[in-house]
Design a protein around this motif. Structure first.
Motif, PDB file in Angstrom:
ATOM      1  N   MET A 176       0.821  -1.204   0.000  1.00 34.67           N
ATOM      2  CA  MET A 176       0.000   0.000   0.000  1.00 34.67           C
ATOM      3  C   MET A 176       0.861   1.263   0.000  1.00 34.67           C
ATOM      4  N   GLY A 177       1.930   1.241   0.782  1.00 29.67           N
ATOM      5  CA  GLY A 177       2.815   2.403   0.819  1.00 29.67           C
ATOM      6  C   GLY A 177       3.455   2.675  -0.523  1.00 29.67           C
ATOM      7  N   HIS A 223       2.968   6.105  -3.154  1.00 33.74           N
ATOM      8  CA  HIS A 223       4.066   6.979  -3.589  1.00 33.74           C
ATOM      9  C   HIS A 223       4.417   6.834  -5.068  1.00 33.74           C
ATOM     10  N   HIS A 224       4.014   5.721  -5.686  1.00 36.41           N
ATOM     11  CA  HIS A 224       4.412   5.487  -7.079  1.00 36.41           C
ATOM     12  C   HIS A 224       3.174   5.101  -7.870  1.00 36.41           C
ATOM     13  N   HIS A 225       2.783   5.953  -8.779  1.00 36.83           N
ATOM     14  CA  HIS A 225       1.529   5.753  -9.505  1.00 36.83           C
ATOM     15  C   HIS A 225       1.686   4.669 -10.571  1.00 36.83           C
ATOM     16  N   LYS A 240      11.854   5.419 -24.749  1.00 35.72           N
ATOM     17  CA  LYS A 240      11.966   6.417 -23.684  1.00 35.72           C
ATOM     18  C   LYS A 240      10.829   6.227 -22.680  1.00 35.72           C
ATOM     19  N   GLY A 241      10.949   6.894 -21.545  1.00 36.67           N
ATOM     20  CA  GLY A 241       9.851   6.964 -20.591  1.00 36.67           C
ATOM     21  C   GLY A 241       9.686   5.778 -19.668  1.00 36.67           C
ATOM     22  N   VAL A 242      10.588   4.812 -19.728  1.00 38.63           N
ATOM     23  CA  VAL A 242      10.502   3.672 -18.812  1.00 38.63           C
ATOM     24  C   VAL A 242      10.793   4.153 -17.396  1.00 38.63           C
ATOM     25  N   ARG A 243      10.026   3.660 -16.425  1.00 38.80           N
ATOM     26  CA  ARG A 243      10.237   4.031 -15.023  1.00 38.80           C
ATOM     27  C   ARG A 243      10.897   2.873 -14.286  1.00 38.80           C
ATOM     28  N   LEU A 244      11.734   3.192 -13.306  1.00 38.79           N
ATOM     29  CA  LEU A 244      12.398   2.129 -12.575  1.00 38.79           C
ATOM     30  C   LEU A 244      12.687   2.544 -11.148  1.00 38.79           C
ATOM     31  N   THR A 267      13.642   6.266  -9.756  1.00 42.43           N
ATOM     32  CA  THR A 267      13.288   6.585  -8.383  1.00 42.43           C
ATOM     33  C   THR A 267      14.140   5.732  -7.453  1.00 42.43           C
ATOM     34  N   HIS A 268      14.817   6.384  -6.529  1.00 44.61           N
ATOM     35  CA  HIS A 268      15.668   5.689  -5.577  1.00 44.61           C
ATOM     36  C   HIS A 268      14.851   5.367  -4.329  1.00 44.61           C
ATOM     37  N   VAL A 269      14.820   4.096  -3.963  1.00 48.45           N
ATOM     38  CA  VAL A 269      14.134   3.675  -2.746  1.00 48.45           C
ATOM     39  C   VAL A 269      15.141   2.987  -1.826  1.00 48.45           C
ATOM     40  N   TYR A 270      14.765   2.851  -0.576  1.00 51.72           N
ATOM     41  CA  TYR A 270      15.694   2.274   0.404  1.00 51.72           C
ATOM     42  C   TYR A 270      14.936   1.377   1.372  1.00 51.72           C
TER      43      TYR A 270
END
Length: 523
Positions: free
Chosen positions: A191-192, A196-198, A276-280, A304-307
């Protein structure tokens, strides 16, 4: 009206809403969501007929295949516990993990038949060996077992605090530890991430990240929650990744920085027509700003950097962009994106604290340890109360990661505490020195560790992998660091190597580098 928080709730919804939508692609195989869940139901029934009951452990040793993915639904939906094992570990580790978790069934991909057969007589609890593909004497065949079932299984009641998975750590310096993740832990992380990421049902996800790695950062269930397509990838090969991104219209994937390095350093003929436009998402180790620049500037992808850690289900922080970031040059934005960011809304409370448990000032300089408490923190290490007590103190999980907090509240990891280099009383972040060296055009990979030094106690030693065709001297790289960082952070030694020792999840094994060069002193 209370319903247990469980990823299995997302499966029910997906089956109703996306039954005819493509769910899984594995090579030439394609399944709709209805077909996929029918297979999962049949496997649940087969497991029950083999004696698997609520709380029993079912282990998997497999790459990213559709049969592996089916385990993330078939096993927990009937109340059993999934144990996804890192297939890159040794047979000795397989033996330890299978015995430690008490698995009754182990499901194995053909690549690992021989390794498991070699330890078979040492496995005390395993009653049944499942060949996920093909035939093997003395093994049950997965597809035949599914064919013989009608998909009817007993739906045991699931409580949200029931164990969902046991995920074993890599065990690089000690025996692997079994991280106990509950249905509630995973639900909250899912859920979190979605907050945060659509993501939408039109997204198509490429499985570059191992499913065994913290349950694929829970994307094993996130993708299904949004009705997305899972595109399986059995082996990380840059050329195949680019081909699948184009042919399968991939919009999203996750990858550790080491995988990103291999992708961004693929030959130009492969990268030239990348969509182009790939999200990671990237996580697993602090990514270098230089790598982020290449991903976003050259490939036109959005990173997007996650931890997080396996012990936190895993995600606890995300480097969300702020309005003030929108007009920054690519180079400056990449430096910010290299930070770990702020806690997810589902993470609970995230702090960076000093030795006395006090939060460090938001000055971007003062080191502290990242600690967290909340709904995503594991219940403990399986059958290991001592390790659990060492990690969870006074209701807080302590990560072992050394970080600073910037004035905007964004945290940035400077190192693992065990990897901070103390030279002449000064703290040196190996991550910072690595990031600097990676900005040199000839450098592809680098690891920096502290080595004994006659005068300073210890000093940085850089192990450098050069780009194919790249050229650089030791003096040239030292000068590069000296021009960009404080002089005392310049490596005392630089060794050029063909590759770096890594864990099975792609993290550099710095203890191997330290042990191999322990006799180094000043020249």
């Amino acid at each position: 009206m209370k319903v247990a928080l469980s990823p299995m709730e997302f499966a029910k919804r997906a089956r109703r809403l996306y039954s005819e939508k493509e769910a899984v692609v594995d090579g030439n195989l394609r399944f709709t969501y209805e077909q996929f869940f029918t297979r999962c139901d049949k496997w649940s029934a087969a497991l029950q007929n083999m004696g698997i009951a609520h709380g029993d452990r079912v282990a998997y040793i497999a790459p990213n295949t559709h049969t592996h993915l089916e385990g993330y639904y078939a096993v927990p939906q009937m109340g059993a516990v999934l144990v996804p094992i890192n297939y890159r570990l040794s047979a000795d580790d397989f033996e330890y993990i299978l015995n430690h978790c008490g698995a009754k069934i182990v499901c194995v991909h053909p690549d690992y038949f021989d390794a498991v057969d070699g330890i078979r007589d040492k496995l005390a609890s395993v009653e049944t060996f499942i060949a996920l593909e093909g035939e093997k004497p003395g093994w049950q065949e997965y597809e035949k077992l599914i064919e013989n079932e009608n998909g009817t299984f007993r739906k045991n009641k699931i409580e949200e605090d029931d164990l969902l998975t046991i995920n074993y750590t890599s065990g690089t310096t000690a025996r692997p530890k079994g991280v106990m993740i509950t249905h509630r832990n995973a639900y909250m992380n899912i859920m979190g991430t979605l907050v945060h990421h659509h993501l939408t049902p039109n997204d198509r996800y490429l499985w570059t990240l191992p499913m065994f790695h913290a349950n694929g950062w829970t994307f094993t269930w996130i993708n299904t929650a949004r009705g997305m397509a899972h595109i399986c990838l059995r082996k990380v090969e840059p050329e195949l990744i680019y081909k699948l991104i184009k042919d399968e219209k991939i919009t999203m994937f996750c990858a550790a920085p080491t995988v990103l390095i291999s992708i961004t350093n693929a030959p130009e003929r492969i990268r030239a027509d990348a969509p182009k436009g790939v999200r990671l998402f990237t996580a697993g180790a602090p990514p270098a700003a230089a790598t982020i620049e290449v991903v976003e500037r050259d490939l036109g992808w959005e990173l997007t950097h996650v931890y997080g850690l396996t012990e936190t289900t895993p995600l606890i922080a995300i480097c969300e962009p702020l309005p003030s970031h929108s007009n920054l040059p690519v180079e400056e934005l990449a430096k910010i994106k290299a930070r770990q960011g702020v806690e997810l809304v589902s993470s609970g409370e995230l702090r960076v604290v000093d030795d006395d448990g006090n939060e460090v000032p938001k000055d971007g300089k003062t080191l502290g340890e990242i600690s967290v408490q909340g709904n995503v923190v594991m219940t403990g290490y399986y059958n290991d109360p001592e390790a659990t007590a060492a990690a969870i103190k006074d209701g807080w999980f302590y990560s072992g990661d050394a970080a600073v907090v910037h004035p905007d509240g964004y945290l940035e990891i400077r190192d693992r505490f065990k990897d901070v280099i103390i030279s002449g009383g000064e703290n040196i972040s190996s991550v910072e020195v690595e990031g600097c060296l990676l900005r040199h055009t000839a450098v592809m990979e680098v690891a920096v560790v502290g080595m004994p030094h006659d005068k300073w106690g210890e000093a940085p030693h850089a192990f450098v992998v050069l780009q194919d065709g790249g050229s650089a001297t030791e003096d040239e790289l030292k000068l590069h660091v000296r021009e960009n960082l404080a002089h005392f952070k310049t490596p005392q030694w630089i060794s050029f190597v063909n590759d770096l020792p890594k864990t099975a999840t792609g993290k550099v094994q710095k203890f191997v580098l330290r042990d191999g060069k322990a006799a180094i002193s000043t020249q």
